[in-house]
Design an enzyme around this catalytic site. Structure first.
Site, mmCIF file in Angstrom:
data_model
loop_
_atom_site.group_PDB
_atom_site.id
_atom_site.type_symbol
_atom_site.label_atom_id
_atom_site.label_comp_id
_atom_site.label_asym_id
_atom_site.label_seq_id
_atom_site.Cartn_x
_atom_site.Cartn_y
_atom_site.Cartn_z
ATOM 1 N N ARG A 24 0.836 -1.200 0.000
ATOM 2 C CA ARG A 24 0.000 0.000 0.000
ATOM 3 C C ARG A 24 0.872 1.252 0.000
ATOM 4 O O ARG A 24 0.892 2.016 0.959
ATOM 5 C CB ARG A 24 -0.998 -0.072 1.147
ATOM 6 C CG ARG A 24 -1.907 -1.275 0.922
ATOM 7 C CD ARG A 24 -2.945 -1.396 1.941
ATOM 8 N NE ARG A 24 -4.165 -0.722 1.524
ATOM 9 C CZ ARG A 24 -5.250 -0.669 2.266
ATOM 10 N NH1 ARG A 24 -5.243 -1.226 3.456
ATOM 11 N NH2 ARG A 24 -6.324 -0.058 1.839
ATOM 12 N N GLN A 78 -1.553 3.054 -5.448
ATOM 13 C CA GLN A 78 -2.931 3.367 -5.022
ATOM 14 C C GLN A 78 -3.966 3.031 -6.096
ATOM 15 O O GLN A 78 -5.065 2.589 -5.785
ATOM 16 C CB GLN A 78 -3.035 4.848 -4.657
ATOM 17 C CG GLN A 78 -2.657 5.081 -3.207
ATOM 18 C CD GLN A 78 -2.830 6.523 -2.776
ATOM 19 O OE1 GLN A 78 -3.355 7.337 -3.510
ATOM 20 N NE2 GLN A 78 -2.368 6.819 -1.585
ATOM 21 N N ASP A 88 -5.096 -0.588 -5.865
ATOM 22 C CA ASP A 88 -5.398 -1.071 -4.517
ATOM 23 C C ASP A 88 -6.858 -1.534 -4.401
ATOM 24 O O ASP A 88 -7.755 -0.735 -4.155
ATOM 25 C CB ASP A 88 -5.089 0.069 -3.536
ATOM 26 C CG ASP A 88 -5.214 -0.352 -2.090
ATOM 27 O OD1 ASP A 88 -5.682 -1.473 -1.827
ATOM 28 O OD2 ASP A 88 -4.843 0.450 -1.220
ATOM 29 N N SER A 117 -8.645 -0.818 -1.026
ATOM 30 C CA SER A 117 -9.234 0.517 -0.897
ATOM 31 C C SER A 117 -10.494 0.661 -1.737
ATOM 32 O O SER A 117 -11.512 1.151 -1.250
ATOM 33 C CB SER A 117 -8.223 1.592 -1.323
ATOM 34 O OG SER A 117 -7.213 1.702 -0.377
ATOM 35 N N TYR A 160 -0.688 1.472 9.903
ATOM 36 C CA TYR A 160 -1.821 0.678 10.384
ATOM 37 C C TYR A 160 -1.893 0.758 11.916
ATOM 38 O O TYR A 160 -0.948 1.202 12.558
ATOM 39 C CB TYR A 160 -1.645 -0.793 9.997
ATOM 40 C CG TYR A 160 -1.903 -1.065 8.541
ATOM 41 C CD1 TYR A 160 -3.190 -1.243 8.068
ATOM 42 C CD2 TYR A 160 -0.853 -1.139 7.643
ATOM 43 C CE1 TYR A 160 -3.435 -1.501 6.730
ATOM 44 C CE2 TYR A 160 -1.082 -1.391 6.296
ATOM 45 C CZ TYR A 160 -2.379 -1.576 5.847
ATOM 46 O OH TYR A 160 -2.622 -1.813 4.528
#
Ligand code: NAD
Length: 380
Positions: free
Chosen positions: A122, A127, A130, A133, A226
């Site tokens: 990530r 992006q 992804d 997401s 995270y």
């Protein structure tokens, strides 16, 4: 020679998405790539065969597997579906090998090269590829809609001849991609929104969407942006502090997750007991066991006067846009595997390629999966 990409009909129970979209077919065709689509593959995503302009329709999965160099899927195939693939061909999808050792063994046996989209690192550059997401954003949106649908109250404030209705209060717990989309959607529907996450940087994000950040004494930033798992003491403290806020909620949407761990239990039964009559919990973490102790994944239950909904595979419930976004993620990832002539020339020096590489010609490459496989074989 340019490759052939094959799109089978998804076979997982309840799955409505498909791994291709007419726009992506056009982009692939421009590269000289032939797209083969199994007849009816897009039916449950409301894309008819005739909309797959430029693709070749194929009668069944077996014929598709024999002809395609690369197979794109949404969900992991079964071991049987891998066994009909051409040895040496390539599979790309949400493979979740840790839950699917039989599929992994079939990939080994059939010498398949596979890329697991959920393993893509990530980082900013990735992006656009992804899927976590894109699909989480859909799930967050849908969670707010589910909450509004199930709740016995309006979300917005209404001023009517029959009096003024106060807006509902929605609390969102876990402010990652899904949580942010749930906040935005609940706000658009007119609710008053509060939200909480263990990562302090979410405060600004919540406020930028018009929500109010709930600030507790716990902070739990882990690796790579995270959250980390909380200690037992921290968890108890969190539950205690949150219960007060949750007692005021009309709808509670929970999305908290810690990578590689079961969903953290944040809402104990005692907190549910303290909720309003008719309050609704939408537990988006149901897939990982749920953030609420009472959640039954895949079911809607009532506890006292509180409704607890634990939906599974939520992105699949918005199959048109979920498929479109998923297909675009796959197309963007494919740019790392092909050259300008549409030939398959993966760059195994690229961290996104190597990070997502599950098997190469049947050999398991992903380190955590190698360890899991060794452990599983050791136990047999
Ligand atoms: P996720 O699905 O792993 O978790 C959802 C949220 O739950 C997270 O915000 C997490 O902090 C929170 N959480 C975990 N334990 C909790 C607890 N006990 N109480 C309350 N909240 C708890 O998250 P995600 O949506 O996948 O995003 C996680 C991170 O990845 C974020 O920092 C996000 O900005 C980042 N991200 C990066 C990219 C990229 O650069 N490609 C893309 C998406 C997300």
């Amino acid at each position: 020679m340019p490759i052939k990409i094959g799109i089978p009909r998804e076979t997982a129970t309840g799955e409505r998405r498909v791994a291709i979209d007419p726009f992506v077919i056009g982009r692939l065709s421009k590269l000289g790539i032939e797209v083969l689509v199994e007849k009816g593959a897009g039916k449950s995503a409301l894309i008819s065969d005739s909309q797959y302009d430029g693709a070749t329709l194929v009668d069944n999965a077996k014929e598709l597997s024999e002809k395609a160099d690369i197979i794109w899927r949404v969900q992991a195939p079964t071991a049987e579906e891998v066994s009909i693939m051409r040895p040496g061909s390539v599979l790309i999808g949400t493979l979740m090998a840790h839950n699917n050792i039989a599929m992994l063994k079939a990939l080994q046996d059939n010498k398949i090269t596979s890329y697991a989209m959920e393993l893509i690192p990530r980082i900013s550059r990735a992006q656009s590829m992804d899927i976590l997401s894109s699909q989480a954003a859909i799930a967050g949106y849908k969670a707010a809609i589910m909450g509004a649908d199930i709740a016995p109250r309006f979300f917005p404030m209404l001023t009517t001849a029959a009096g003024t209705i106060r807006p509902s209060k929605v609390i969102v717990i876990g402010v990652g991609v899904a949580g942010l989309q749930a906040i935005a959607t609940a706000k658009r529907l007119g609710a008053v929104v509060e939200a909480y996450d263990v990562r302090p940087e979410t405060k600004e994000q919540i406020e930028s969407l018009g929500g109010k950040a709930i600030e507790l004494t716990i902070s739990a930033v882990g690796d790579g942006g995270y959250a980390r798992e909380l200690s037992k003491e921290e968890r108890e403290q969190q539950q205690l502090e949150l219960a007060e806020y949750i007692s005021q909620a009309d709808v509670l949407i929970t999305t908290a997750a810690v990578p590689g761990k079961p969903a953290p239990k944040i809402i104990p039964e005692s907190t549910v007991d303290g909720m309003k009559e008719g309050a609704v919990i939408i537990d988006l973490a149901a897939e990982g066991g749920g953030n609420c102790a009472l959640t039954q994944p895949g079911k809607t239950i009532t506890h006292g006067d509180v409704i607890i909904h634990g939906p599974l595979d939520v992105a699949s419930q918005v199959p048109v846009h979920a498929s479109e976004m998923y297909a675009k993620n796959l197309f963007n990832f494919m740019q790392l595997l092909i050259d300008e002539n549409g030939d398959y020339v993966p760059d195994f020096e690229d961290e996104v390629v190597i990070g997502s590489l599950l098997t190469k010609d049947g050999q398991v490459m992903h380190e955590a999966t190698v360890e899991l496989l060794d452990k599983t074989l050791g136990e047999q």
